[in-house]
Write a protein that holds these residues in place. Structure first.
Motif, mmCIF file in Angstrom:
data_model
loop_
_atom_site.group_PDB
_atom_site.id
_atom_site.type_symbol
_atom_site.label_atom_id
_atom_site.label_comp_id
_atom_site.label_asym_id
_atom_site.label_seq_id
_atom_site.Cartn_x
_atom_site.Cartn_y
_atom_site.Cartn_z
ATOM 1 N N PRO A 127 0.818 -1.211 0.000
ATOM 2 C CA PRO A 127 0.000 0.000 0.000
ATOM 3 C C PRO A 127 0.848 1.256 0.000
ATOM 4 N N VAL A 128 0.288 2.289 -0.569
ATOM 5 C CA VAL A 128 0.910 3.610 -0.552
ATOM 6 C C VAL A 128 0.367 4.329 0.674
ATOM 7 N N ALA A 129 1.259 4.923 1.451
ATOM 8 C CA ALA A 129 0.859 5.574 2.696
ATOM 9 C C ALA A 129 -0.247 6.590 2.447
ATOM 10 N N GLY A 130 -1.308 6.481 3.243
ATOM 11 C CA GLY A 130 -2.401 7.430 3.162
ATOM 12 C C GLY A 130 -3.364 7.215 2.010
ATOM 13 N N GLU A 131 -3.147 6.188 1.207
ATOM 14 C CA GLU A 131 -4.019 5.957 0.053
ATOM 15 C C GLU A 131 -5.271 5.192 0.480
ATOM 16 N N ALA A 132 -6.406 5.615 0.003
ATOM 17 C CA ALA A 132 -7.668 4.946 0.306
ATOM 18 C C ALA A 132 -7.688 3.566 -0.343
ATOM 19 N N PRO A 133 -8.324 2.594 0.306
ATOM 20 C CA PRO A 133 -8.386 1.246 -0.277
ATOM 21 C C PRO A 133 -8.961 1.219 -1.691
ATOM 22 N N ALA A 134 -9.965 2.037 -1.966
ATOM 23 C CA ALA A 134 -10.551 2.061 -3.316
ATOM 24 C C ALA A 134 -9.535 2.522 -4.346
ATOM 25 N N ALA A 135 -8.731 3.515 -3.988
ATOM 26 C CA ALA A 135 -7.698 4.013 -4.905
ATOM 27 C C ALA A 135 -6.639 2.940 -5.136
ATOM 28 N N GLN A 136 -6.292 2.207 -4.084
ATOM 29 C CA GLN A 136 -5.301 1.139 -4.227
ATOM 30 C C GLN A 136 -5.837 0.039 -5.151
ATOM 31 N N ARG A 137 -7.113 -0.326 -4.988
ATOM 32 C CA ARG A 137 -7.705 -1.343 -5.868
ATOM 33 C C ARG A 137 -7.703 -0.886 -7.318
ATOM 34 N N GLN A 138 -7.956 0.401 -7.542
ATOM 35 C CA GLN A 138 -7.932 0.939 -8.902
ATOM 36 C C GLN A 138 -6.531 0.850 -9.490
ATOM 37 N N ARG A 139 -5.519 1.179 -8.688
ATOM 38 C CA ARG A 139 -4.137 1.089 -9.185
ATOM 39 C C ARG A 139 -3.759 -0.353 -9.488
ATOM 40 N N GLU A 140 -4.144 -1.276 -8.611
ATOM 41 C CA GLU A 140 -3.840 -2.689 -8.861
ATOM 42 C C GLU A 140 -4.559 -3.195 -10.107
ATOM 43 N N ALA A 141 -5.787 -2.757 -10.309
ATOM 44 C CA ALA A 141 -6.529 -3.163 -11.510
ATOM 45 C C ALA A 141 -5.862 -2.619 -12.766
ATOM 46 N N ALA A 142 -5.350 -1.407 -12.695
ATOM 47 C CA ALA A 142 -4.649 -0.821 -13.849
ATOM 48 C C ALA A 142 -3.382 -1.609 -14.155
ATOM 49 N N VAL A 143 -2.649 -2.008 -13.124
ATOM 50 C CA VAL A 143 -1.443 -2.826 -13.322
ATOM 51 C C VAL A 143 -1.827 -4.158 -13.953
ATOM 52 N N ALA A 144 -2.885 -4.780 -13.449
ATOM 53 C CA ALA A 144 -3.321 -6.076 -13.978
ATOM 54 C C ALA A 144 -3.697 -5.966 -15.456
ATOM 55 N N ARG A 145 -4.415 -4.899 -15.816
ATOM 56 C CA ARG A 145 -4.774 -4.708 -17.243
ATOM 57 C C ARG A 145 -3.527 -4.539 -18.098
ATOM 58 N N PHE A 146 -2.562 -3.765 -17.603
ATOM 59 C CA PHE A 146 -1.327 -3.544 -18.357
ATOM 60 C C PHE A 146 -0.561 -4.853 -18.543
ATOM 61 N N VAL A 147 -0.430 -5.618 -17.463
ATOM 62 C CA VAL A 147 0.303 -6.890 -17.528
ATOM 63 C C VAL A 147 -0.395 -7.852 -18.482
#
Length: 94
Positions: free
Chosen positions: A2-22
């Motif tokens: 996790p990125v410090a201070g990042e909301a869980p929803a924002a983290q899920r969005q970032r992980e989903a973006a990484v998954a789409r890219f991969v």
């Protein structure tokens, strides 16, 4: 990772973006090889200060579970970073 201070929803969005890219990258490779399955995908992480390694590894593990990728390897990773991954894999990683 996790990125410090990042909301869980924002983290899920970032992980989903990484998954789409991969996944897009893996399918581009498969298409270039005229293959429906990629035998081996290496994850090479250039900048360890950049977020996303575990998310990318998790995405590759999911592709492996789906049968898109047979094996996943890592490169450019030193022992201090690899050891914890082997001892306690992050959720969703083999």
């Amino acid at each position: 990772q996790p990125v410090a201070g990042e909301a869980p929803a924002a983290q899920r969005q970032r992980e989903a973006a990484v998954a789409r890219f991969v996944e897009g990258s893996v399918w581009r490779s498969a298409n270039r090889l005229s293959a429906s399955v990629v035998d081996l995908v290496y994850l090479h992480w250039w900048d360890w200060n950049q977020w996303g390694f575990v998310a990318a590894l998790r995405a590759l593990a999911q592709l492996r579970e789906r049968g898109v990728v047979k094996e996943v390897g890592v490169t450019n990773i030193d022992a201090p970073r690899l050891r914890p991954l082997l001892e306690t894999p992050p959720p969703g990683c083999p």
